[in-house]
Design a protein around this motif. Structure first.
Motif, PDB file in Angstrom:
ATOM      1  N   GLN A   1      -2.085  31.377 -29.691  1.00 41.33           N
ATOM      2  CA  GLN A   1      -3.058  30.459 -30.302  1.00 41.33           C
ATOM      3  C   GLN A   1      -2.562  29.018 -30.230  1.00 41.33           C
ATOM      4  OE1 GLN A   1      -4.441  31.662 -34.170  1.00 41.33           O
ATOM      5  NE2 GLN A   1      -4.836  29.557 -34.808  1.00 41.33           N
ATOM      6  N   LYS A   2      -1.275  28.804 -30.506  1.00 40.22           N
ATOM      7  CA  LYS A   2      -0.732  27.446 -30.467  1.00 40.22           C
ATOM      8  C   LYS A   2      -0.720  26.900 -29.045  1.00 40.22           C
ATOM      9  CE  LYS A   2       2.280  27.901 -34.518  1.00 40.22           C
ATOM     10  NZ  LYS A   2       3.692  27.907 -34.988  1.00 40.22           N
ATOM     11  N   ALA A   3      -0.472  27.797 -28.058  1.00 42.59           N
ATOM     12  CA  ALA A   3      -0.344  27.333 -26.678  1.00 42.59           C
ATOM     13  C   ALA A   3      -1.691  27.090 -26.015  1.00 42.59           C
ATOM     14  CB  ALA A   3       0.470  28.334 -25.870  1.00 42.59           C
ATOM     15  N   THR A   4      -2.708  27.883 -26.362  1.00 39.45           N
ATOM     16  CA  THR A   4      -3.978  27.823 -25.627  1.00 39.45           C
ATOM     17  C   THR A   4      -5.157  27.363 -26.466  1.00 39.45           C
ATOM     18  OG1 THR A   4      -4.543  30.128 -26.122  1.00 39.45           O
ATOM     19  CG2 THR A   4      -3.183  29.713 -24.163  1.00 39.45           C
TER      20      THR A   4
ATOM     21  N   ALA B   1       5.932  42.031 -33.760  1.00 39.50           N
ATOM     22  CA  ALA B   1       6.076  41.167 -32.598  1.00 39.50           C
ATOM     23  C   ALA B   1       4.709  40.771 -32.062  1.00 39.50           C
ATOM     24  CB  ALA B   1       6.901  41.884 -31.524  1.00 39.50           C
ATOM     25  N   PHE B   2       3.696  41.644 -32.227  1.00 38.47           N
ATOM     26  CA  PHE B   2       2.344  41.313 -31.763  1.00 38.47           C
ATOM     27  C   PHE B   2       1.760  40.151 -32.560  1.00 38.47           C
ATOM     28  CE2 PHE B   2      -2.301  41.981 -32.026  1.00 38.47           C
ATOM     29  CZ  PHE B   2      -2.612  41.775 -30.678  1.00 38.47           C
ATOM     30  N   ASP B   3       2.009  40.149 -33.868  1.00 34.29           N
ATOM     31  CA  ASP B   3       1.534  39.029 -34.685  1.00 34.29           C
ATOM     32  C   ASP B   3       2.151  37.723 -34.208  1.00 34.29           C
ATOM     33  OD1 ASP B   3       0.080  40.831 -36.208  1.00 34.29           O
ATOM     34  OD2 ASP B   3       1.719  41.118 -37.641  1.00 34.29           O
ATOM     35  N   GLU B   4       3.445  37.751 -33.922  1.00 35.26           N
ATOM     36  CA  GLU B   4       4.114  36.549 -33.426  1.00 35.26           C
ATOM     37  C   GLU B   4       3.547  36.130 -32.074  1.00 35.26           C
ATOM     38  OE1 GLU B   4       8.237  37.430 -33.369  1.00 35.26           O
ATOM     39  OE2 GLU B   4       8.385  37.791 -35.525  1.00 35.26           O
ATOM     40  N   LEU B   5       3.242  37.119 -31.221  1.00 32.50           N
ATOM     41  CA  LEU B   5       2.670  36.824 -29.913  1.00 32.50           C
ATOM     42  C   LEU B   5       1.305  36.146 -30.058  1.00 32.50           C
ATOM     43  CD1 LEU B   5       2.602  37.127 -26.799  1.00 32.50           C
ATOM     44  CD2 LEU B   5       1.624  39.399 -27.162  1.00 32.50           C
ATOM     45  N   CYS B   6       0.459  36.674 -30.946  1.00 25.16           N
ATOM     46  CA  CYS B   6      -0.877  36.096 -31.152  1.00 25.16           C
ATOM     47  C   CYS B   6      -0.776  34.658 -31.671  1.00 25.16           C
ATOM     48  CB  CYS B   6      -1.683  36.950 -32.122  1.00 25.16           C
ATOM     49  SG  CYS B   6      -2.147  38.561 -31.448  1.00 25.16           S
ATOM     50  N   LEU B   7       0.174  34.418 -32.580  1.00 29.45           N
ATOM     51  CA  LEU B   7       0.333  33.069 -33.121  1.00 29.45           C
ATOM     52  C   LEU B   7       0.785  32.095 -32.040  1.00 29.45           C
ATOM     53  CD1 LEU B   7       0.280  31.213 -35.593  1.00 29.45           C
ATOM     54  CD2 LEU B   7       2.644  31.934 -36.087  1.00 29.45           C
ATOM     55  N   ALA B   8       1.747  32.548 -31.199  1.00 30.34           N
ATOM     56  CA  ALA B   8       2.225  31.688 -30.118  1.00 30.34           C
ATOM     57  C   ALA B   8       1.119  31.435 -29.099  1.00 30.34           C
ATOM     58  CB  ALA B   8       3.441  32.330 -29.447  1.00 30.34           C
TER      59      ALA B   8
ATOM     60  N   GLU C   1      -8.116  33.371 -20.169  1.00 27.08           N
ATOM     61  CA  GLU C   1      -8.510  34.769 -20.015  1.00 27.08           C
ATOM     62  C   GLU C   1      -7.562  35.571 -19.119  1.00 27.08           C
ATOM     63  OE1 GLU C   1     -12.453  37.377 -18.803  1.00 27.08           O
ATOM     64  OE2 GLU C   1     -12.648  35.315 -19.536  1.00 27.08           O
ATOM     65  N   PRO C   2      -7.119  35.076 -17.933  1.00 28.69           N
ATOM     66  CA  PRO C   2      -6.148  35.858 -17.138  1.00 28.69           C
ATOM     67  C   PRO C   2      -4.843  36.116 -17.894  1.00 28.69           C
ATOM     68  CG  PRO C   2      -7.154  34.144 -15.799  1.00 28.69           C
ATOM     69  CD  PRO C   2      -7.583  33.879 -17.207  1.00 28.69           C
ATOM     70  N   LEU C   3      -4.411  35.107 -18.682  1.00 23.70           N
ATOM     71  CA  LEU C   3      -3.201  35.313 -19.474  1.00 23.70           C
ATOM     72  C   LEU C   3      -3.399  36.422 -20.500  1.00 23.70           C
ATOM     73  CD1 LEU C   3      -0.348  34.478 -20.256  1.00 23.70           C
ATOM     74  CD2 LEU C   3      -1.331  32.699 -21.725  1.00 23.70           C
ATOM     75  N   ALA C   4      -4.582  36.431 -21.139  1.00 21.52           N
ATOM     76  CA  ALA C   4      -4.866  37.472 -22.132  1.00 21.52           C
ATOM     77  C   ALA C   4      -4.948  38.853 -21.479  1.00 21.52           C
ATOM     78  CB  ALA C   4      -6.176  37.156 -22.861  1.00 21.52           C
ATOM     79  N   ARG C   5      -5.518  38.904 -20.281  1.00 14.63           N
ATOM     80  CA  ARG C   5      -5.570  40.195 -19.578  1.00 14.63           C
ATOM     81  C   ARG C   5      -4.165  40.711 -19.253  1.00 14.63           C
ATOM     82  NH1 ARG C   5     -10.523  41.818 -18.045  1.00 14.63           N
ATOM     83  NH2 ARG C   5     -12.210  40.265 -18.047  1.00 14.63           N
ATOM     84  N   GLY C   6      -3.296  39.815 -18.828  1.00 17.97           N
ATOM     85  CA  GLY C   6      -1.927  40.235 -18.555  1.00 17.97           C
ATOM     86  C   GLY C   6      -1.227  40.747 -19.807  1.00 17.97           C
ATOM     87  N   ILE C   7      -1.463  40.068 -20.931  1.00 19.28           N
ATOM     88  CA  ILE C   7      -0.883  40.528 -22.197  1.00 19.28           C
ATOM     89  C   ILE C   7      -1.412  41.911 -22.556  1.00 19.28           C
ATOM     90  CG2 ILE C   7      -0.813  40.082 -24.678  1.00 19.28           C
ATOM     91  CD1 ILE C   7      -0.779  37.082 -24.014  1.00 19.28           C
TER      92      ILE C   7
END
Length: 523
Positions: free
Chosen positions: A33-36, A24-31, A91-97
């Motif tokens: 990347q596409k979004a940001t 699920a982490f791989d899918e999260l990273c891909l999503a 960056e704030p989104l990544a911190r929340g993740i």
């Protein structure tokens, strides 16, 4: 190749992601990347990064198979051409993740510990420092077995109390979330059932794994029983990525690993039982000290009066108490109580009764009112039957007039030099109703007379024919005459000896003697 199955008659680190596909982490990273337009990746050592390209969480968490640590994510521009969001938004989104990942990892680490505890059947709070150590020991055993058998993963499945399900309690090489999956029904688990009969089951290819219902979708597996000398505990599975056979040496090695796990499980159970027994022993010792500290009458100096008490000892003794105090109005209060409940429950009941008597006797003038109020108060604090005997005597020291009331198994008498008089005995009222069955008596003690109270067992007063109660009353009356002219302490001792050696042996309980010696009082 023709599928084949081998069953052996009997005589436990590699990467944890061995069987795991895309996470699920791989899918999260891909999503992400596409979004940001920014890339995320998990870093093993956040201390080697700089603050400019690091987004981290301070959550106490664990990567698979290692001690808890910080989950850190590296934020970097995506190599793919895309519209990139400003860093101040990404960056704030990544911190929340990162924080969410830290919480998930922490929860998985706690689950890993708890599943190891449940494997041994020990309570979570039994030894706070032990569960993690035990879980690591199980992991070490499974890792050693995997390395010896050249298998990428292994799982320990233990039976529930009803022996109807198998739950994964420890694993090596399997994803940590597997521990949170529901148990597998034992019905239909063909290989596990065969192993629980005492055989090792070798599934050399994927077709056999499907046919014998292996717990994981693998191409080969080995299942061996985990059992104590008398009780089957579960099964141990070793999984392989490719088709392979397990020879006799490898099967025996797997059985040795399973035996080591069974020994460790039994050790943890024994340690848990020993800790529980030690806690029980401490509780019993504390209760015995409390009983000893609260035994006997408190010292009182009431001119012209003397008090004495005696109580039975041994395993069959009633939880009981005797108490004496002077109320705010100058009345001498003597109390005798016993609980017909066993053990700590009975001692809790008499402790509550004793406190309630002292509280109510300070404001109520009649002994019967005190008894009624005490029983209502204590019954409200206990569910079910209270099963209490209680006697309260309120004596005016200057005149000798007394008011006596009792409920439960109580015998009372006024002892005189020539002839003693047995007061009306109370009926057993073990249910402690709102309107308890009471007996009460008023009278006056002259000089050198005594009021004697005796608590007896409920069984001695509840026989339908009343024969045992009658024998107890006769033995009590005879005991009153055995120490003519004796003081309160000598009389209490004489009554105790007489009731224990006579026909009312089982009736001997706690007794209290209120003696008027005639000095310092009005005639």
């Amino acid at each position: 190749m023709k599928p084949s199955l081998k069953i052996h008659d009997p005589t436990a680190d590699i990467g944890r992601d061995a069987l795991r596909g895309p996470t699920a982490f791989d899918e999260l990273c891909l999503a992400f990347q596409k979004a940001t337009g920014w890339s995320l990746r998990l870093r093993a050592d956040p201390s080697r990064t700089t603050s400019s390209d690091l987004t981290s969480s301070n959550s106490n968490a664990s990567s698979t198979g290692v001690a808890p640590g910080a989950v850190s994510l590296e934020l970097s521009p995506s190599p793919l051409p895309a519209v990139r969001a400003p860093r101040k938004f990404a960056e704030p989104l990544a911190r929340g993740i990162a924080r969410l990942l830290g919480e998930v990892a922490e929860a998985r680490h706690a689950l890993w510990q708890r599943e190891a505890e449940l494997a041994a059947g020990i309570p979570v709070a039994a030894r706070p420092a032990e569960p993690e150590v035990f879980a690591e020991r199980l992991d070490g055993i499974l890792r050693g077995g995997c390395e010896a058998l050249e298998c990428p993963a292994a799982g320990l499945y233990l039976l529930d109390q009803g022996t109807t399900e198998l739950k994964l309690r420890a694993a090596w090489g399997l994803a940590r979330y597997k521990l949170a999956e529901p148990p597998r029904p034992l019905r239909g688990a063909t290989a596990d059932l065969e192993a629980l009969t005492g055989h090792a089951v070798v599934l050399a290819n994927e077709q056999l794994c499907r046919l014998w219902h292996a717990p994981e979708p693998v191409e080969a597996a080995l299942c061996v029983p985990v059992a104590s000398p008398t009780v089957p505990l579960g099964t141990l599975w070793f999984f392989s990525r490719g088709e392979r056979d397990f020879d006799d040496r490898q099967t025996q090695l797997a059985e040795i690993v399973a035996g080591r796990i069974a020994a460790d499980l039994e050790r943890e159970v024994l340690l848990g039982d020993a800790a529980a027994r030690a806690a029980d022993d401490r509780s019993e010792a504390s209760l015995e000290r409390w009983i000893a500290d609260n035994a006997g009458l408190p010292p009182l100096d009431v001119p012209g009066w003397s008090l004495a008490a005696s109580h039975s000892h041994g395993d069959n003794a009633l939880p009981a108490f005797e108490d004496a105090f002077v109320t705010d109005r100058g009345t001498l209060a003597v109390v005798l109580g016993a609980s017909h409940l066993a053990g700590a429950e009975g001692h809790l009941a008499i402790a509550a009764t004793r406190a309630a008597v002292r509280a109510h006797a300070m404001r109520l003038r009649r002994a019967s009112a005190v008894v009624e109020a005490v029983l209502r108060t204590v019954a409200g604090a206990f569910s079910g039957s209270l099963a209490t005997s209680l006697a309260v005597a309120l004596v005016h020291p200057s005149s000798g007039y007394f008011h006596f009331a009792a409920t439960g198994g109580v015998l009372a008498a006024i002892r005189r030099a020539k002839r003693s008089r047995i007061l009306r005995t109370s009926a057993i009222d073990l249910e402690c109703e709102t309107a308890p069955k009471l007996v009460e008596e008023r009278g006056r003690l002259a000089a050198v007379e005594q009021l004697v109270l005796l608590c007896v067992r409920a069984s001695d007063c509840e026989d339908p024919a009343g024969e045992r109660a009658a024998r107890g009353a006769r033995s009590f009356a005879a005991a009153l005459q055995t120490a003519i002219g004796a003081d309160a302490n000598a009389l209490a001792h004489a009554i105790r000896e007489s009731t224990q050696s006579g026909s009312a042996t089982e009736s001997a309980g706690h007794l209290a003697v209120i003696a008027r010696d005639g000095s310092g009082t009005k005639p």
